[in-house]
Design an enzyme around this catalytic site. Structure first.
Site, PDB file in Angstrom:
ATOM      1  N   GLN A 111       0.805  -1.219   0.000  1.00 25.82           N
ATOM      2  CA  GLN A 111       0.000   0.000   0.000  1.00 25.82           C
ATOM      3  C   GLN A 111       0.840   1.273   0.000  1.00 25.82           C
ATOM      4  OE1 GLN A 111      -2.584  -1.634   3.438  1.00 25.82           O
ATOM      5  NE2 GLN A 111      -3.994  -0.401   2.239  1.00 25.82           N
ATOM      6  N   ARG A 135       4.610  -0.014  12.870  1.00 27.78           N
ATOM      7  CA  ARG A 135       4.335  -1.363  12.370  1.00 27.78           C
ATOM      8  C   ARG A 135       4.287  -1.323  10.841  1.00 27.78           C
ATOM      9  NH1 ARG A 135      -1.164  -4.122  11.351  1.00 27.78           N
ATOM     10  NH2 ARG A 135      -0.411  -6.131  10.684  1.00 27.78           N
ATOM     11  N   HIS A 159       1.532  -9.357   4.670  1.00 20.90           N
ATOM     12  CA  HIS A 159       0.336  -8.505   4.632  1.00 20.90           C
ATOM     13  C   HIS A 159      -0.256  -8.615   3.222  1.00 20.90           C
ATOM     14  CE1 HIS A 159      -1.669  -4.853   6.721  1.00 20.90           C
ATOM     15  NE2 HIS A 159      -2.398  -5.129   5.656  1.00 20.90           N
ATOM     16  N   ASN A 164      -0.920 -10.807   8.737  1.00 20.40           N
ATOM     17  CA  ASN A 164      -1.911  -9.775   8.979  1.00 20.40           C
ATOM     18  C   ASN A 164      -3.272 -10.257   8.491  1.00 20.40           C
ATOM     19  OD1 ASN A 164      -2.838  -6.865   9.424  1.00 20.40           O
ATOM     20  ND2 ASN A 164      -3.525  -7.278   7.339  1.00 20.40           N
ATOM     21  N   GLU A 165      -4.234 -10.313   9.389  1.00 21.14           N
ATOM     22  CA  GLU A 165      -5.617 -10.613   9.025  1.00 21.14           C
ATOM     23  C   GLU A 165      -5.731 -11.787   8.045  1.00 21.14           C
ATOM     24  OE1 GLU A 165      -7.632  -7.114   7.653  1.00 21.14           O
ATOM     25  OE2 GLU A 165      -7.524  -6.152   9.604  1.00 21.14           O
ATOM     26  N   ASN A 214      -6.824  -6.163  15.028  1.00 24.19           N
ATOM     27  CA  ASN A 214      -7.237  -5.086  14.128  1.00 24.19           C
ATOM     28  C   ASN A 214      -8.751  -4.987  14.200  1.00 24.19           C
ATOM     29  OD1 ASN A 214      -4.606  -5.045  13.255  1.00 24.19           O
ATOM     30  ND2 ASN A 214      -5.049  -5.625  11.131  1.00 24.19           N
ATOM     31  N   TYR A 273     -12.268  -2.128  13.429  1.00 25.72           N
ATOM     32  CA  TYR A 273     -12.690  -0.839  12.901  1.00 25.72           C
ATOM     33  C   TYR A 273     -14.103  -0.423  13.312  1.00 25.72           C
ATOM     34  CZ  TYR A 273      -8.462  -0.748  10.066  1.00 25.72           C
ATOM     35  OH  TYR A 273      -7.153  -0.703   9.671  1.00 25.72           O
ATOM     36  N   GLU A 288      -4.126  -2.316  14.509  1.00 24.29           N
ATOM     37  CA  GLU A 288      -4.742  -1.406  13.522  1.00 24.29           C
ATOM     38  C   GLU A 288      -6.079  -0.909  14.042  1.00 24.29           C
ATOM     39  OE1 GLU A 288      -5.502  -2.740   9.471  1.00 24.29           O
ATOM     40  OE2 GLU A 288      -3.482  -3.586   9.372  1.00 24.29           O
ATOM     41  N   TRP A 326      -4.417   3.182  11.988  1.00 26.83           N
ATOM     42  CA  TRP A 326      -4.391   2.956  10.553  1.00 26.83           C
ATOM     43  C   TRP A 326      -4.904   4.222   9.913  1.00 26.83           C
ATOM     44  CZ3 TRP A 326      -2.120  -0.716   7.735  1.00 26.83           C
ATOM     45  CH2 TRP A 326      -2.285  -0.600   6.347  1.00 26.83           C
ATOM     46  N   GLU A 383      -5.421   1.999  -1.047  1.00 29.70           N
ATOM     47  CA  GLU A 383      -6.311   1.178  -0.227  1.00 29.70           C
ATOM     48  C   GLU A 383      -6.849  -0.007  -1.044  1.00 29.70           C
ATOM     49  OE1 GLU A 383      -7.037   0.760   2.885  1.00 29.70           O
ATOM     50  OE2 GLU A 383      -8.919  -0.304   2.655  1.00 29.70           O
TER      51      GLU A 383
HETATM   52  C1  GAL Z   1      -7.325  -3.741   7.128  1.00 32.28           C
HETATM   53  C2  GAL Z   1      -6.028  -4.004   6.393  1.00 32.28           C
HETATM   54  C3  GAL Z   1      -5.300  -2.754   6.006  1.00 32.28           C
HETATM   55  C4  GAL Z   1      -6.215  -1.629   5.547  1.00 32.28           C
HETATM   56  C5  GAL Z   1      -7.382  -1.441   6.502  1.00 32.28           C
HETATM   57  C6  GAL Z   1      -8.405  -0.409   6.076  1.00 32.28           C
HETATM   58  O1  GAL Z   1      -8.195  -4.812   6.942  1.00 32.28           O
HETATM   59  O2  GAL Z   1      -5.166  -4.794   7.185  1.00 32.28           O
HETATM   60  O3  GAL Z   1      -4.326  -3.081   5.049  1.00 32.28           O
HETATM   61  O4  GAL Z   1      -6.573  -1.767   4.249  1.00 32.28           O
HETATM   62  O5  GAL Z   1      -8.055  -2.663   6.679  1.00 32.28           O
HETATM   63  O6  GAL Z   1      -9.305  -0.898   5.147  1.00 32.28           O
END
Ligand code: GAL
Length: 495
Positions: A33, A90, A136, A182-183, A324, A326, A394, A445, A452
């Site tokens: 990214q 990170r 990642h 990662n995820e 992580n 959101y 994140e 993040w 993205e």
């Molecule tokens: C996560 C991912 C990141 C970034 C973020 C926001 O799932 O690890 O790389 O894209 O979402 O969408």
């Protein structure tokens, strides 16, 4: 431009010095990214390089050829991060920059190794602790072409382990915080169930020429879990004794709230949704040592089985819970048998609950809304179920109206929406710590706006605005970057 933030009043006053003295805070990024230099200095192609050069795959038609040019501009980036007051950074390593063809017998690209050595040295010289993610999402394309990448656990694993060992050997004298994957969940859900991310496989032929969402999704997840565990075992046996670092995995996971709290079926559905999303990976690694019963009962033999040997190395294979998260969704149960391609636990995910309450204010990203109370509940849910130290790896948001032409106005850089997001989530985090949840890091993040994935350059997640049109990819600090520095100074105990 400067902004001042005052935390002397309630509720912030009560949260002062809540976080441990050695709490790490900073930003997270991913190689694909930010780095750019996608095919120079010896770098090999990754599945994301191929994906973004396939017409129609990325929303704005962009590629990550240049991204933010972090490969060229790393010194400038480290200086900017230092000016924000971060204590840690990170970032991820690009496997195909280090081993262009990816495999166990393929040559190493010393220029790629040099780049990461320089970045690590620059961070340490500036007092910033590196947290390094091995994977990642950017699998070397050559491995995808040779044997189908992670669909082939037997062939893939030795290749991944050789890559991991090389990284421990070359960087482990200075890197003490390793993250294998990662995820792994988003990698397989978006890449193999929905087919909207690389390597673009699914059952949906209007979108993808090949794939089977009902089986491959779970096979790839199994490969990730077991190869993570094997890498952790090698690190612990061969490197940890002298390098003295930690190794773990970072899982994704948003919170699920029942759509109707008075309907036991929705309460059960929300728990099932958390299990399908989070416990899928976390139960084998931190909990029972196996996939959740709710998944086995819906998926039957489509969910792989751990051999006894696999089980014994998977359980306890992560020194910490890399987290992580959101947002939060409302979850309603569905009646009848689950669809063959379902991976959510036979539920519907909604923006409002049965009383019409919204899950939070909208960002510039369709799935993401500010939902701090769900975040607080999630921290408790994970702590109660697994009881391992949590490293937040994140968390962050986009904000409407930031996708403008350069130079960005003072109003755009004064990103109060993102400040409010961070403020409300960090209050929840500090309260959870007061309640006894062991949390040791927070990575926003993200550092700068970046590429993205399939959303291209339009979803700006950065605390730094980037002029993608300019050759220099000029960086403009947003207010949120300074807010985080000020708020962590308040939250982290002195000394
Ligand atoms: C996560 C991912 C990141 C970034 C973020 C926001 O799932 O690890 O790389 O894209 O979402 O969408």
């Amino acid at each position: 431009m400067t902004w001042t933030h005052n935390f002397d009043e309630s509720p912030d006053a009560e949260l002062k010095d809540t976080l441990r003295r050695d709490f790490h805070w900073g930003f997270a990024t991913a190689a694909a990214q930010v780095e750019g230099t996608w095919n120079k200095d010896g770098k090999g192609e990754s599945i994301w390089d191929k994906f973004c050069h396939t017409p129609g795959k990325v929303k704005d038609g962009s590629t990550n050829e240049d991204a933010t040019r972090a490969y060229d501009l790393y010194k400038q980036d480290v200086a900017l991060m230092k000016s924000y007051g971060v204590t840690a950074y990170r970032f991820s390593l690009s496997w195909s920059r280090i081993i262009p063809l990816g495999g166990i017998n393929d040559p190493v690209n010393e220029k790629g190794v040099d780049y990461y050595n320089n970045l690590i040295d620059e961070l340490i010289a500036n007092g910033i602790t590196p947290f390094v993610t091995l994977f990642h999402w950017d699998t070397p394309q050559a491995l995808e072409d040779r044997y189908g990448g992670m669909l082939n656990q037997e062939k893939y694993t030795p290749d991944f382990l050789r890559y991991a060992c090389l990284c421990f050997e070359r960087f482990g004298d200075r890197v003490k915080h390793w993250i294998t994957y990662n995820e792994p969940g988003v990698y397989t859900l978006a890449g193999y169930a929905a087919g909207v991310h690389a390597p673009a496989r699914s059952s949906f032929r209007e979108r993808n020429a090949e794939g089977d969402s009902s089986t491959e999704t779970f096979i790839v997840a199994h490969t990730e879990i077991v190869s993570h565990a094997r890498a952790a075992k090698i690190y612990r046996e061969e490197f940890k004794p002298h390098q003295k670092g930690q190794i773990g995995i970072t899982l994704h996971g948003n919170y699920s709230e029942p759509w109707d709290v008075n309907d036991p079926k929705d309460v059960e559905a929300a728990q099932r949704a958390r299990e399908f999303e989070i416990a899928w990976f976390a139960d084998p690694i931190y909990g029972s040592g196996d996939y959740p019963a709710s998944m086995r009962s819906q998926l039957g033999s489509r969910l792989p089985t751990f051999t006894d040997e696999e089980k014994s190395i998977v359980k306890g294979s992560s020194d910490f819970y890399g987290m992580n998260t959101y947002t939060t969704f409302f979850v309603r149960h569905l009646d009848g048998e689950a669809d063959i391609n379902d991976h959510l636990g036979n539920v519907e995910k909604l923006d409002t609950n049965s009383e019409g309450k919204s899950r939070g204010p909208e960002s510039d990203t369709y799935w993401l809304r500010t939902a701090p109370s769900g975040f607080g509940k999630l921290l408790h849910w994970i702590w109660d179920r697994y009881h391992v130290p949590i490293y937040m790896t994140e968390n962050g948001t986009t904000a409407k109206g930031e996708h403008v032409k350069a130079p960005p106005s003072a109003e755009v850089l004064n990103d109060t929406f993102r400040v409010d997001f961070f403020h409300s989530y960090l209050r929840e985090l500090a309260r959870a710590v007061q309640d006894g949840v062991d949390i040791r890091s927070y990575f926003g993040w993200t550092f700068t706006d970046n590429w993205e994935w399939a959303a291209g350059f339009e979803d700006r997640f950065g605390c730094t605005w980037v002029d993608f049109e300019s050759e220099e990819k000029t960086r403009f600090p947003k207010r949120s970057a300074y807010f985080l520095g000020d708020y962590f100074t308040h939250l982290i105990a002195e000394g």
